[in-house]
Design a protein around this motif. Sequence first.
Motif, PDB file in Angstrom:
ATOM      1  N   CYS A  65      -5.594  -3.847  38.326  1.00  0.00           N
ATOM      2  CA  CYS A  65      -5.541  -4.468  39.647  1.00  0.00           C
ATOM      3  C   CYS A  65      -4.130  -4.461  40.230  1.00  0.00           C
ATOM      4  N   ALA A  66      -3.117  -4.736  39.435  1.00  0.00           N
ATOM      5  CA  ALA A  66      -1.743  -4.752  39.950  1.00  0.00           C
ATOM      6  C   ALA A  66      -1.356  -3.379  40.496  1.00  0.00           C
ATOM      7  N   ASP A  72       2.807  -9.615  47.529  1.00  0.00           N
ATOM      8  CA  ASP A  72       2.833 -10.659  46.504  1.00  0.00           C
ATOM      9  C   ASP A  72       1.641 -10.587  45.552  1.00  0.00           C
ATOM     10  N   VAL A  73       0.578  -9.928  45.973  1.00  0.00           N
ATOM     11  CA  VAL A  73      -0.628  -9.836  45.148  1.00  0.00           C
ATOM     12  C   VAL A  73      -0.347  -9.039  43.866  1.00  0.00           C
ATOM     13  N   VAL A  74       0.606  -8.102  43.918  1.00  0.00           N
ATOM     14  CA  VAL A  74       0.965  -7.342  42.713  1.00  0.00           C
ATOM     15  C   VAL A  74       1.442  -8.309  41.623  1.00  0.00           C
ATOM     16  N   THR A 121      -5.029 -13.989  48.681  1.00  0.00           N
ATOM     17  CA  THR A 121      -5.291 -12.881  49.609  1.00  0.00           C
ATOM     18  C   THR A 121      -5.653 -13.375  51.008  1.00  0.00           C
ATOM     19  N   ASP A 122      -6.191 -14.587  51.113  1.00  0.00           N
ATOM     20  CA  ASP A 122      -6.518 -15.143  52.434  1.00  0.00           C
ATOM     21  C   ASP A 122      -5.273 -15.592  53.195  1.00  0.00           C
ATOM     22  N   THR A 123      -4.156 -15.735  52.504  1.00  0.00           N
ATOM     23  CA  THR A 123      -2.923 -16.206  53.138  1.00  0.00           C
ATOM     24  C   THR A 123      -2.207 -15.039  53.811  1.00  0.00           C
ATOM     25  N   ASN A 128      -2.408  -7.635  49.531  1.00  0.00           N
ATOM     26  CA  ASN A 128      -3.833  -7.566  49.212  1.00  0.00           C
ATOM     27  C   ASN A 128      -4.053  -6.452  48.208  1.00  0.00           C
ATOM     28  N   VAL A 129      -5.309  -6.098  48.016  1.00  0.00           N
ATOM     29  CA  VAL A 129      -5.673  -4.927  47.227  1.00  0.00           C
ATOM     30  C   VAL A 129      -5.726  -3.751  48.193  1.00  0.00           C
TER      31      VAL A 129
END
Length: 193
Positions: A65-66, A72-74, A121-123, A128-129
């Motif tokens: 996923c990363a 920031d999601v990473v 992810t909503d922020t 995101n992905v």
Amino acid sequence: MSPRTRTALRAGALMAVALVSGLVWWLIRYEPADSGTAAAPQQNPLTSGEFDYTRVAGPEISAGCAANAYGDVVGWFRRHPCEQVHRSLYETRAQDARALVSVVVVTMPGQTGAKQLKVTTDTEGTGNVNDLVRDGTANLPGAPNVATGEYASRVVGNRLTIVETQFFADSAGSPDLLGEIAHDALRLSAAAR
């Protein structure tokens, strides 16, 4: 035979008849689950909602996923590894508009992780992905940047579904229509099983 004995025998016989009748009724009423009766046909998630979708890229399935995220999601994924990420792109047409729809389904080890990822992810501005166009996996000429369009997400169990959608440049559609497509496309997570 005394009258009392006859009454007791009659009562016993009536109880036996009632018990047998009840047992027969129960056997008729409650069939085993695998009795050969046909199950209701499963609906096709691509065509069973408000809009119809055609898959144009994917699915791409990975445990990294990363490596498939940005912003920031990473870092979030490095601290909270996922079990799997499933990414696909779809196209839909509504009225005179054509939209590209990215559907990402992230499977986390538990529901708590899926809910925390949704908050992240909503922020706005956290990343995101990656959709399949953004990371170069899919080459779709004229593909819009879905991250600039409408967004919807939903957690079911330990799975987070993320939808991003945008109209193609040659299409004209309202923001309300794009929002309806984004929320309708959440059901496409059923195609990621």
